[in-house]
Design an enzyme around this catalytic site. Structure first.
Site, short mmCIF file in Angstrom:
data_model
loop_
_atom_site.label_atom_id
_atom_site.label_comp_id
_atom_site.label_asym_id
_atom_site.label_seq_id
_atom_site.Cartn_x
_atom_site.Cartn_y
_atom_site.Cartn_z
N CYS A 160 -29.91 3.34 50.93
CA CYS A 160 -30.19 2.07 50.98
C CYS A 160 -29.18 1.10 50.26
O CYS A 160 -28.88 1.18 49.28
CB CYS A 160 -31.54 1.88 50.21
N CYS A 163 -30.22 -1.05 47.61
CA CYS A 163 -30.71 0.01 46.22
C CYS A 163 -29.69 0.22 45.38
O CYS A 163 -29.75 0.25 44.39
CB CYS A 163 -31.49 1.01 46.87
#
Length: 232
Positions: A160, A163
């Site tokens: 991600c 992230c």
């Protein structure tokens, strides 16, 4: 010289037909309908338009990875049968929407986009059984909340992008704010059962608890200074 009325009508119809853009059927459907249509379609064309890393971590059975972000996306999808249904999905719906529009533009006649992407697919219980370790249980999760301090839970994944951007300052804040807040990071790929039970449909998802109650929730990227304001 006046045009005969019938000739004028014929010319108008022809011009309108030439200008009319041919468009196939595009539908955004729920995971349940998506699964049913795949089941009743012979040799379904299922396109996972995420990155190879995302595809490797988890994907729908019989899906083929065609990365929307690749420069040759159009060339790859052009090899599929435009007259047959095509099923498209991504993580939560952003990329699949763009991919579906491109497929429509290319002349595909039946395009089905998965509502909420594979995150909602998994959250609704359509993920294939995992042979890996189950990871954290709900009981384990509840035990994390048994504290007098605030608890910030960060649901993330290694692939991600947002992230990864947030990871450095989250790790820093874990140490700097340890007296006030417990920051727990949970990798959804290693804890799929928990992510499904918690209905985590987008990444990153952050949830702040106090005395086991949800005090704040954030989906998507958040700046360090804005996060600190929520924790203070």
């Amino acid at each position: 010289m006046k045009f005969p009325k019938i000739l004028f009508l014929i010319i108008s119809v022809v011009l309108l037909s030439c200008n009319e853009r041919k468009s196939g059927i595009m539908e955004v459907i729920t995971p349940k309908d998506f699964a049913e249509k795949i089941k009743t379609t012979e040799n379904p064309q299922i396109l996972d338009v995420r990155t190879p890393e995302e595809f490797e971590s988890d994907h729908i059975d019989r899906a083929v990875n065609v990365n929307w972000n690749d420069d040759n996306f159009t060339d790859k999808v052009a090899t599929y049968d435009k007259s047959k249904p095509v099923f498209v999905y991504c993580l939560s719906g952003g990329r699949s929407k763009k991919a579906a529009a491109k497929l429509n533009e290319m002349g595909f006649t039946n395009i089905y986009e998965l509502e909420g992407g594979i995150m909602k697919w998994n959250a609704d219980g359509f993920s294939k059984p995992s042979t890996a370790q189950p990871g954290m249980t709900m009981s384990d999760f509840d035990n994390l909340l048994k504290t007098d301090k605030k608890v910030l839970v960060d649901f993330y994944a290694e692939w991600c992008g947002p992230c990864k951007q947030m990871e450095p300052y989250l790790l820093k804040m874990q140490k700097e704010m340890v007296d006030k807040v417990i920051i727990v990071r949970i990798d959804v790929d290693k804890n799929k059962a928990l992510a499904t039970q918690m209905k985590i449909e987008q990444l990153p998802t952050m949830v702040l608890y106090e005395n086991k109650a949800v005090k704040w929730k954030n989906i998507g990227f958040i700046k360090e200074e804005d996060l600190k304001k929520q924790l203070q």
